[in-house]
Structures are given as C-alpha cells and as structure tokens.
Scaffold this motif. Structure first.
Motif, PDB file in Angstrom:
ATOM      1  N   ALA A 202      21.383  16.271 -43.740  1.00  0.00           N
ATOM      2  CA  ALA A 202      20.960  16.204 -42.717  1.00  0.00           C
ATOM      3  C   ALA A 202      19.717  15.305 -42.527  1.00  0.00           C
ATOM      4  O   ALA A 202      19.959  14.256 -41.464  1.00  0.00           O
ATOM      5  CB  ALA A 202      20.940  17.326 -42.114  1.00  0.00           C
ATOM      6  N   VAL A 203      19.017  16.049 -42.819  1.00  0.00           N
ATOM      7  CA  VAL A 203      17.590  15.238 -42.932  1.00  0.00           C
ATOM      8  C   VAL A 203      17.756  13.578 -43.662  1.00  0.00           C
ATOM      9  O   VAL A 203      17.116  12.671 -42.869  1.00  0.00           O
ATOM     10  CB  VAL A 203      16.617  15.795 -43.944  1.00  0.00           C
ATOM     11  N   PHE A 204      18.873  13.391 -44.092  1.00  0.00           N
ATOM     12  CA  PHE A 204      18.817  11.202 -44.200  1.00  0.00           C
ATOM     13  C   PHE A 204      19.708  10.710 -43.882  1.00  0.00           C
ATOM     14  O   PHE A 204      19.371  10.068 -43.715  1.00  0.00           O
ATOM     15  CB  PHE A 204      19.220  11.974 -46.247  1.00  0.00           C
ATOM     16  N   LEU A 205      20.828  11.633 -43.162  1.00  0.00           N
ATOM     17  CA  LEU A 205      21.169  10.836 -42.000  1.00  0.00           C
ATOM     18  C   LEU A 205      20.264  10.803 -41.451  1.00  0.00           C
ATOM     19  O   LEU A 205      20.597   9.248 -40.809  1.00  0.00           O
ATOM     20  CB  LEU A 205      22.250  12.068 -41.580  1.00  0.00           C
ATOM     21  N   PHE A 206      19.391  11.163 -40.445  1.00  0.00           N
ATOM     22  CA  PHE A 206      18.443  10.998 -39.423  1.00  0.00           C
ATOM     23  C   PHE A 206      17.517   9.940 -40.265  1.00  0.00           C
ATOM     24  O   PHE A 206      16.868   8.835 -39.397  1.00  0.00           O
ATOM     25  CB  PHE A 206      17.676  12.707 -39.266  1.00  0.00           C
ATOM     26  N   LEU A 207      16.844  10.001 -41.292  1.00  0.00           N
ATOM     27  CA  LEU A 207      15.929   8.711 -41.804  1.00  0.00           C
ATOM     28  C   LEU A 207      17.368   7.735 -41.835  1.00  0.00           C
ATOM     29  O   LEU A 207      16.155   6.429 -41.669  1.00  0.00           O
ATOM     30  CB  LEU A 207      15.559   9.607 -43.612  1.00  0.00           C
ATOM     31  N   GLY A 208      18.516   8.040 -42.235  1.00  0.00           N
ATOM     32  CA  GLY A 208      18.785   6.410 -42.415  1.00  0.00           C
ATOM     33  C   GLY A 208      18.963   5.696 -40.956  1.00  0.00           C
ATOM     34  O   GLY A 208      19.071   4.818 -40.257  1.00  0.00           O
ATOM     35  N   ALA A 209      18.868   6.598 -39.872  1.00  0.00           N
ATOM     36  CA  ALA A 209      19.402   6.588 -38.408  1.00  0.00           C
ATOM     37  C   ALA A 209      17.826   5.836 -38.379  1.00  0.00           C
ATOM     38  O   ALA A 209      18.570   5.203 -37.544  1.00  0.00           O
ATOM     39  CB  ALA A 209      20.134   7.546 -37.309  1.00  0.00           C
ATOM     40  N   LEU A 210      17.233   6.337 -38.142  1.00  0.00           N
ATOM     41  CA  LEU A 210      15.965   5.943 -38.055  1.00  0.00           C
ATOM     42  C   LEU A 210      15.337   3.918 -38.623  1.00  0.00           C
ATOM     43  O   LEU A 210      14.695   3.649 -38.543  1.00  0.00           O
ATOM     44  CB  LEU A 210      14.566   7.375 -38.687  1.00  0.00           C
ATOM     45  N   GLY A 211      15.906   3.732 -40.122  1.00  0.00           N
ATOM     46  CA  GLY A 211      15.618   2.977 -40.257  1.00  0.00           C
ATOM     47  C   GLY A 211      16.920   2.099 -39.961  1.00  0.00           C
ATOM     48  O   GLY A 211      16.066   0.576 -39.579  1.00  0.00           O
TER      49      GLY A 211
ATOM     50  N   SER B 113      21.288   5.774 -46.638  1.00  0.00           N
ATOM     51  CA  SER B 113      21.087   6.738 -46.785  1.00  0.00           C
ATOM     52  C   SER B 113      22.217   8.042 -45.828  1.00  0.00           C
ATOM     53  O   SER B 113      22.365   9.175 -46.185  1.00  0.00           O
ATOM     54  CB  SER B 113      20.261   6.881 -45.520  1.00  0.00           C
ATOM     55  N   SER B 114      22.996   7.087 -45.373  1.00  0.00           N
ATOM     56  CA  SER B 114      24.285   7.629 -44.594  1.00  0.00           C
ATOM     57  C   SER B 114      25.249   7.810 -46.186  1.00  0.00           C
ATOM     58  O   SER B 114      26.182   9.298 -46.056  1.00  0.00           O
ATOM     59  CB  SER B 114      24.792   6.735 -43.381  1.00  0.00           C
TER      60      SER B 114
ATOM     61  N   ASN C  44      17.184   6.722 -51.777  1.00  0.00           N
ATOM     62  CA  ASN C  44      16.925   7.331 -50.470  1.00  0.00           C
ATOM     63  C   ASN C  44      15.022   8.038 -50.446  1.00  0.00           C
ATOM     64  O   ASN C  44      15.542   7.780 -49.604  1.00  0.00           O
ATOM     65  CB  ASN C  44      17.633   8.520 -50.876  1.00  0.00           C
TER      66      ASN C  44
ATOM     67  N   VAL D  61      10.780   3.885 -44.160  1.00  0.00           N
ATOM     68  CA  VAL D  61      11.096   4.222 -42.683  1.00  0.00           C
ATOM     69  C   VAL D  61       9.600   5.008 -42.326  1.00  0.00           C
ATOM     70  O   VAL D  61       9.392   4.750 -41.006  1.00  0.00           O
ATOM     71  CB  VAL D  61      12.596   4.233 -42.653  1.00  0.00           C
TER      72      VAL D  61
ATOM     73  N   ILE E  77      19.097  17.698 -35.387  1.00  0.00           N
ATOM     74  CA  ILE E  77      18.700  16.646 -36.273  1.00  0.00           C
ATOM     75  C   ILE E  77      19.596  15.624 -36.577  1.00  0.00           C
ATOM     76  O   ILE E  77      19.619  14.530 -36.095  1.00  0.00           O
ATOM     77  CB  ILE E  77      18.303  16.752 -37.492  1.00  0.00           C
ATOM     78  N   ILE E  78      21.010  15.963 -36.612  1.00  0.00           N
ATOM     79  CA  ILE E  78      21.848  14.715 -36.506  1.00  0.00           C
ATOM     80  C   ILE E  78      21.830  14.303 -35.119  1.00  0.00           C
ATOM     81  O   ILE E  78      22.350  12.745 -34.881  1.00  0.00           O
ATOM     82  CB  ILE E  78      23.384  15.564 -37.151  1.00  0.00           C
TER      83      ILE E  78
ATOM     84  N   GLY F 175      19.319  11.880 -34.622  1.00  0.00           N
ATOM     85  CA  GLY F 175      19.297  10.167 -35.271  1.00  0.00           C
ATOM     86  C   GLY F 175      20.912   9.803 -34.371  1.00  0.00           C
ATOM     87  O   GLY F 175      20.510   8.439 -34.318  1.00  0.00           O
TER      88      GLY F 175
ATOM     89  N   LEU G  94      19.572   7.546 -32.284  1.00  0.00           N
ATOM     90  CA  LEU G  94      18.101   6.688 -32.590  1.00  0.00           C
ATOM     91  C   LEU G  94      19.086   5.359 -33.175  1.00  0.00           C
ATOM     92  O   LEU G  94      18.984   4.410 -32.290  1.00  0.00           O
ATOM     93  CB  LEU G  94      17.513   6.861 -33.796  1.00  0.00           C
ATOM     94  N   ALA G  95      20.639   5.550 -33.793  1.00  0.00           N
ATOM     95  CA  ALA G  95      21.032   4.652 -33.618  1.00  0.00           C
ATOM     96  C   ALA G  95      22.032   4.322 -32.084  1.00  0.00           C
ATOM     97  O   ALA G  95      22.320   2.668 -32.799  1.00  0.00           O
ATOM     98  CB  ALA G  95      22.586   5.087 -34.788  1.00  0.00           C
TER      99      ALA G  95
ATOM    100  N   THR H  93      27.100   3.215 -38.478  1.00  0.00           N
ATOM    101  CA  THR H  93      25.945   4.681 -39.244  1.00  0.00           C
ATOM    102  C   THR H  93      27.131   6.476 -38.690  1.00  0.00           C
ATOM    103  O   THR H  93      26.997   7.646 -38.531  1.00  0.00           O
ATOM    104  CB  THR H  93      24.771   5.157 -39.304  1.00  0.00           C
TER     105      THR H  93
ATOM    106  N   PHE I 284      29.815   7.793 -39.697  1.00  0.00           N
ATOM    107  CA  PHE I 284      29.456   8.917 -40.714  1.00  0.00           C
ATOM    108  C   PHE I 284      28.630  10.363 -40.895  1.00  0.00           C
ATOM    109  O   PHE I 284      29.516  11.262 -41.221  1.00  0.00           O
ATOM    110  CB  PHE I 284      28.822   7.829 -41.882  1.00  0.00           C
ATOM    111  N   MET I 285      27.896  10.387 -39.890  1.00  0.00           N
ATOM    112  CA  MET I 285      27.532  10.981 -39.350  1.00  0.00           C
ATOM    113  C   MET I 285      29.083  12.375 -38.627  1.00  0.00           C
ATOM    114  O   MET I 285      28.193  13.286 -38.374  1.00  0.00           O
ATOM    115  CB  MET I 285      27.197  11.173 -37.894  1.00  0.00           C
TER     116      MET I 285
END
Lengths: 125, 170, 85
Positions: free
Chosen positions: A16-25, A42-43, B84, B91, C11-12, C15, C18-19, C38, C41-42
């Motif tokens: 979940a944290v990495f999916l969030f970081l990918g969206a932030l990127g 990240s996704s 990652n 980021v 959390i998701i 995200g 944001l996307a 993205t 995939f979420m």
C-alpha cells in the motif's frame, strides 16, 4: 503459521505504501518519461507485494487455502511481465508522438535514430 | 530431416506441458474429469500454437539452466526492491534531484526472448527505462545520467543481468 | 482486522486521488494513460484484498481479467500514439 500471518501483514502494508509513493511520483515528476519511471516501478512492486500478502493471508485463514496462494501467484507473475512491457510501449509511443524528454544537460542518444527512421519512411513514400 | 522431426515433437511436448500446467493452476483442482479435460484441451491448443510458442523445445528444461533461472529471479527481485527505495527517496525529497537523459549501449544477446527479458528487467531497475531496442542496440532513459559514454552505461545498467542471461541462453 | 483494512484502503485512496489529479491535468494523452494505468493497478490490488475481507474467492478471477484488459488497453493506446493504427 503466526510467522506467515505477520509476514503477510508486512507485505500488505509495504504494498500500500509503495502504491501511494508511485502515485505521488506521477503527481510530482516534470515530464512523461520520468512519470512512467516512477509509476511503473512503484505500481509493479506495490501490486505484487499486496497481492502476494493477501494470498498468504488467505492461505492461513481458510480451510482449503491453497487456491488463494496459486491464483495470487498467477496474478503476481502476470503483473511482473505485463507492466514493464506496457510502460516500454508507452514510452516509445510518446517519443514517436514527438514529446521531447526533459533534460538538464541535453543528453539524447535516441534523437538521431528517430530522425533516420523518419527520413527512410518519407523516402519509401 | 531426422533432426527437424525430433525438434517438432519436442516443441509440441514442451508447449503441451506449459499449457497443461497453466490449466492446473487456473482450475486449482485434481478431480479426474477436470485433469482429463485439461489434457485433451491443452493438446488441441498446443497443436495450433507450438510453431510460434517456442523455438528450442524441451532443451530449455535442463537442471543447470533451472539453477541459473532461480539465480536470475533473485538478482531481479533485489534490483526491484532497490529501485523502489531509490524512487521513494527521489519522490520524497523536496528538490527532485534528477538529471535525466537517453543513453545507448550494445548487448551481446542474440535471442529475441532474452532481449525482451533484459529490456523488462532494465525497466524495473533503479532509475532506468528502456525506450527502444533496434537490433542489438538498447536505448535507455536514465534518471541520473553519470556519463553518456555507452561502455559506462552498460556496466552501470545491464551487466549484472546480462552475465546470468548469457549462461541461460548459450 | 477492520482497523487494518481501513488504514490500507485510505492510503491507497489518497494515492488514487493524486493520480486522478494528474489524469485531469496531464498535458498530453500519454500522461493521462500513465495515470489511468496506475489507478487500474491500485484497483487490481484492492480487488484481491477486498476478496479476502469479504471471503469471496471469485474476486481474484475478476481482478485477473481486469489486469489483462488494462494491459491490452495500454498497448492499444501506445500503438495509436506511434501511428500504427
């Protein structure tokens, strides 16, 4: 069993944290190629570890648990193969659509190759 | 003549094996009727598709190569986790420390499937994204270009994967 | 267990918002496709997780089909950008 359960919780949180970081990127990066970079890495790992964690959790929680593990491993393998392929195709498509990459020192080895291909196509016409 | 006949049979059996394992994974059941149906249907599918599915047949299944495949998976997973954390560091830092550019290098691989695996792995390793593959030349978008020379780029990006892939596809 | 589920889904969800901002703002078509990829995939990951929480095994098959369809869609749009279609 309890070790597998805690490993599964850890994997789900990490995913979940990495999916969030990918969206932030994707939100912060300056151009399309850097956005693809942040988004695809990240996704991929986020979806892989969240799905695998859920599979492990289903494996220990339900009585015929093995179908959860096998099906989720199929999804993990598919994501690991398909996501880099689609991002590679998208990056090439964006370059052929004449979206110039954002660079600070003007390093672009692909530019000349792309010009040659276009000239050959015009000669063929 | 004899050689090509053997390779046709081995290609057919290789495709049948892969499709049947996929059938077992999708149904997740070992009832006798489901297994028999799976054997029949996967044989029909492999009759139509074995020519374009594989070019090497059963030779790809030797145990030494399997060890290298497992080693490759470990190398790949370590690179993926590193990538990652690298992306997360970029980021989350407020100033976005990037210096992107597109570099090129040449690879020694000649099989198309191996080149596809190498390009996919490069996409998932820290700060790199494969844009195009023409013949043996790879064009890579790099997030932090250290040197635009192709030798340096090859050693930084692709060497660890190519060493293992050359052992699998030799 | 339920607190854990709520934390993961929020959390998701942040995200995904944001996307989605990138999807609305994105200057080119390729930016929008990356954002949509993205988000899909979420959705795949959350569908599997929701299948565990609601104890429905069929959600995993649904998310597998959704992954295949998303892959084919992105490849099609990439071909269109290249000028292949």
């Amino acid at each position: 069993m309890i070790v597998i359960e805690y490993l599964a919780y850890f994997l789900i949180t990490l995913g979940a944290v990495f999916l969030f970081l990918g969206a932030l990127g994707i939100f912060r990066m300056p151009d399309i190629y850097t956005r693809i970079q942040a988004g695809t890495k990240s996704s991929t790992l986020g979806a892989m570890s969240l799905v695998l964690g859920t599979g492990l959790l289903g494996f220990v929680s339900f009585t015929p648990g093995y179908p959860w593990l096998i099906k989720t491993i199929i999804i993990v393998i598919f994501v690991a193969i398909a996501n880099p392929l689609s991002s590679h195709a998208l990056a090439r498509g964006a370059y052929k659509d004449k979206i110039a990459p954002f660079t600070k020192e003007n390093i672009d080895a692909y530019q000349e190759v792309e010009k040659n291909i276009e000239e050959e196509m015009e000669d063929a016409k | 003549m004899m050689n090509s006949k053997i390779s046709v049979i081995s290609k057919l059996f290789f495709t049948w094996l892969i499709v049947f394992v996929l059938w077992l994974a999708f149904t997740t059941s070992i009832e006798i009727y489901e297994v028999l149906t799976g054997l029949f249907i996967s044989f029909i599918i492999s009759l139509f598709t074995f020519k374009s599915f594989t070019s090497r047949g059963l030779k790809g299944l030797s145990p030494i190569k399997l060890i290298y495949v497992i080693k490759y998976i470990f190398v790949f997973l370590i690179a993926l986790v590193k990538a990652n954390f690298h992306v997360a560091k970029i980021v989350l830092s407020p100033s976005l420390p990037i210096n992107p550019g597109i570099v090129e290098f040449e690879s020694k691989l000649d099989s198309d499937f191996a080149k596809m695996i190498l390009a996919n792995s490069i996409t998932l390793t820290p700060g790199t994204l494969s844009v195009d593959v023409i013949g043996n030349r790879f064009y890579i978008h790099w997030l932090e270009v250290k040197d635009s020379d192709s030798e340096v780029a090859f050693n930084e990006i692709a060497k660890q994967f190519e060493d293992v892939l050359l052992k699998i596809y030799s | 267990m339920s607190y854990f589920f709520i934390i993961i889904i929020s959390i998701i969800a942040v995200g995904a918002i944001l996307a989605f901002v990138r999807f609305v703002k994105g200057p080119t078509a390729a930016d929008r496709v990356v954002a949509l990829d993205t988000i899909s995939f979420m959705a795949i990951a959350l569908m599997v997780f929701l299948g565990f929480v609601l104890e429905r095994f069929i959600y995993i098959d649904v998310s597998l089909v959704y992954a295949v369809l998303g892959f084919v869609g992105v490849i099609t749009i990439a071909r269109y950008l290249e000028g292949g279609i």
